[in-house]
Design a protein around this motif. Structure first.
Motif, PDB file in Angstrom:
ATOM      1  N   ARG A 190      62.168  57.100  90.074  1.00  0.00           N
ATOM      2  CA  ARG A 190      62.537  56.228  91.122  1.00  0.00           C
ATOM      3  C   ARG A 190      61.576  55.546  92.148  1.00  0.00           C
ATOM      4  O   ARG A 190      61.699  54.376  92.325  1.00  0.00           O
ATOM      5  N   GLN A 215      72.415  55.403  86.619  1.00  0.00           N
ATOM      6  CA  GLN A 215      73.766  55.399  86.705  1.00  0.00           C
ATOM      7  C   GLN A 215      74.587  55.442  85.365  1.00  0.00           C
ATOM      8  O   GLN A 215      75.668  55.943  85.512  1.00  0.00           O
ATOM      9  N   HIS A 222      75.156  63.582  87.250  1.00  0.00           N
ATOM     10  CA  HIS A 222      75.367  62.956  88.635  1.00  0.00           C
ATOM     11  C   HIS A 222      75.515  63.998  89.568  1.00  0.00           C
ATOM     12  O   HIS A 222      75.177  64.095  90.678  1.00  0.00           O
ATOM     13  N   TYR A 225      72.289  65.982  90.088  1.00  0.00           N
ATOM     14  CA  TYR A 225      71.495  65.486  90.904  1.00  0.00           C
ATOM     15  C   TYR A 225      71.873  65.085  92.279  1.00  0.00           C
ATOM     16  O   TYR A 225      71.097  65.152  93.240  1.00  0.00           O
ATOM     17  N   ARG A 227      73.838  63.017  93.836  1.00  0.00           N
ATOM     18  CA  ARG A 227      74.287  61.490  94.096  1.00  0.00           C
ATOM     19  C   ARG A 227      75.452  61.044  93.709  1.00  0.00           C
ATOM     20  O   ARG A 227      75.675  61.228  92.345  1.00  0.00           O
TER      21      ARG A 227
END
Length: 296
Positions: A190, A215, A222, A225, A227
């Protein structure tokens, strides 16, 4: 040119055509996100490389390996595989909690890395608008049992279809977790360290690539992680938009970037070996009949 070595895959393969697409870079980032969720596998990376300082180098080495085995001669591909196997045999990993020591060449870990890569390449390409029928997707997965052999796996135990690949992920899911090492990989992807002059480019270009790659991960990733994932339709739209933009860059410019695997392959085999999705569309039309070719 007819006697030239086409390599392990050759211009008639799905791999040859698809790996020339610029969305493969997005797919490579997705693969890193996914691979990091296997604690034993990512521990091997962290303990045997300076990932935090040389992640760019690792990404480029992976891209170089994929390019060599896809477009290089048979000899070059086999030598690249032999180098990887030799390095893996020498590397060991220690579990800091249990004290267990294991090799980087553990077949279960090699299989995880392989499947995460193949799934990422296939998912990103298809969802970004690259034309593949279901049969061609299965053929792609099957073709990559060859790359599995090169890194030391027995092809017999490697998924040969998209359905087998999905079944593999269901089986391995209980082994996955978001470890401290996975969070380090996530943080790097990131916000990778760059020269101060490149910070604006990171904010504009890299952030988009890393975001759309993340994404596009499967739902379980997801969840691990921690998020929330955007709606599937939103992610697919972003992938298609990104793919459309990248594909406007002329291939003659993209392929001249080092190390020039595709340009070298075309020089060896002739201009007819140029990778293009249109060849897959023609194959689908011939096999499926007029109007029956699936366009994903």
């Amino acid at each position: 040119m007819t006697d030239a070595d086409p390599g392990l895959f050759g211009p008639s393969s799905v791999t040859w055509q698809m790996h020339g697409d610029p969305m493969m870079w997005v797919a490579g980032v997705r693969a890193l996100y996914l691979q990091a969720l296997h604690p034993r596998a990512v521990r091997g990376v962290m303990q045997n490389s300076d990932f935090r300082k040389d992640a760019w180098g690792r990404l480029m080495r992976t891209a170089g390996f994929v390019g060599t085995i896809t477009y290089g001669t048979t000899e070059a591909a086999e030598k690249a595989g032999a180098r990887v196997r030799k390095i893996h045999r020498l590397l060991k990993v220690t579990d800091p909690v249990t004290g267990e020591t294991y090799g980087v060449d553990d077949p279960d870990l090699l299989l995880w890395v392989h499947c995460a890569e193949v799934d990422s390449y296939l998912q990103v390409e298809r969802r970004s608008g690259y034309p593949l029928t279901d049969a061609q997707a299965d053929r792609y997965v099957d073709e990559h049992r060859t790359s599995a052999r090169l890194v030391g796996l027995d092809p017999v135990g490697v998924p040969a279809t998209a359905a087998q690949l999905a079944a593999y992920f269901r089986r391995v899911r209980p082994q996955l977790a978001c470890s401290r090492d996975a969070l380090d990989v996530d943080d790097f992807l990131r916000r990778p360290p760059v020269h101060p002059l490149l910070v604006p480019a990171r904010a504009v270009l890299w952030r988009h690539v890393a975001t759309v790659a993340y994404q596009s991960l499967p739902a379980f990733a997801h969840e691990l992680y921690g998020r929330p994932a955007p709606p599937l339709a939103t992610v697919d739209r972003r992938l298609r938009t990104t793919g459309t933009a990248l594909r406007t860059i002329p291939s003659r410019l993209r392929w001249k970037l080092p190390p020039g695997h595709i340009v070298n392959a075309m020089a060896r085999l002739g201009p007819g070996s140029r990778p293009t999705p249109y060849k897959l569309k023609r194959q689908a039309a011939i096999l499926d009949g007029p109007g029956r070719a699936q366009r994903q």
